[in-house]
Write an enzyme that holds these catalytic residues in place. Sequence first.
Site, short mmCIF file in Angstrom:
data_model
loop_
_atom_site.label_atom_id
_atom_site.label_comp_id
_atom_site.label_asym_id
_atom_site.label_seq_id
_atom_site.Cartn_x
_atom_site.Cartn_y
_atom_site.Cartn_z
N LYS A 13 0.82 -1.21 0.00
CA LYS A 13 0.00 0.00 0.00
C LYS A 13 0.86 1.27 0.00
CE LYS A 13 -2.43 -0.55 3.77
NZ LYS A 13 -1.94 -1.84 4.30
N ARG A 88 -10.35 0.95 8.58
CA ARG A 88 -9.90 -0.40 8.90
C ARG A 88 -11.00 -1.23 9.53
NH1 ARG A 88 -4.16 0.98 9.26
NH2 ARG A 88 -2.84 -0.82 9.60
N ARG A 127 10.45 -8.56 5.58
CA ARG A 127 10.46 -7.12 5.88
C ARG A 127 10.80 -6.90 7.35
NH1 ARG A 127 4.98 -3.58 4.95
NH2 ARG A 127 4.78 -2.90 7.08
N ARG A 136 10.18 1.01 12.69
CA ARG A 136 8.88 0.78 13.35
C ARG A 136 8.89 -0.32 14.39
NH1 ARG A 136 4.22 1.02 8.91
NH2 ARG A 136 3.18 -0.05 10.61
N ARG A 147 -1.04 -8.30 13.18
CA ARG A 147 -1.65 -7.29 12.31
C ARG A 147 -2.37 -7.93 11.13
NH1 ARG A 147 3.18 -3.67 11.11
NH2 ARG A 147 1.74 -2.55 9.77
#
Length: 193
Positions: A13, A88, A127, A136, A147
Amino acid sequence: MRLILLGPPGAGKGTQAAYLVEKYNLKQLSTGDMLRAAVASGSELGQKAGGLMERGELVPDDLVIALISERLSYADVAHGFILDGFPRTVSQAQALEKLLAEKKQPLDMVLALAVDQERLMERITKRAQESQGNVRADDNPETLKKRVAVYLEQTAPLLDFYQEVGILSVIDGMAPISEVSTQISSLLDELKA
Ligand code: AMP
């Protein structure tokens, strides 16, 4: 153009949003970025959101709705925007519909990046490993798994929601980045035509 980019963590995204900002001169509105700024500033909102974000859970609807509602009142979104990470949940989507209807600025399209679950887990684990120790706090394998689970449970129902509204376009998010961008561009060019 007023757009939403929808997809699980790791679907690309952020990358596609950056491309759209550049190509179509849209403002990218990321509730994740806004919340991270609130956490960094130590504001009341940041204090409420920080722990939830670190655990990969969602921040309560009323807080993010207030955040996006304020942001959409700024003049710089007049040319169009792309929502990245919002809505969301179905109730966030309903609040957004109401807000934009009041402004007489309905959404033009919801771009959903479809991904293969298994390959997605590989991608996000990589990642997480690559970002070890930097940027992060929620990019570690455990939180990322959480998540994704939260996405499937609370955000995926938005696909049906926007299908019913009639503005959903699904794109193959597993294709190479440039192909995904090309697919999105042709959809948006059709929209403008
Ligand atoms: P993101 O950068 O979009 O992946 O968001 C990072 C984290 O911020 C999420 O895991 C949530 O904890 C929180 N967050 C961002 N956007 C929202 C939202 N629309 N609703 C609830 N929580 C959110």
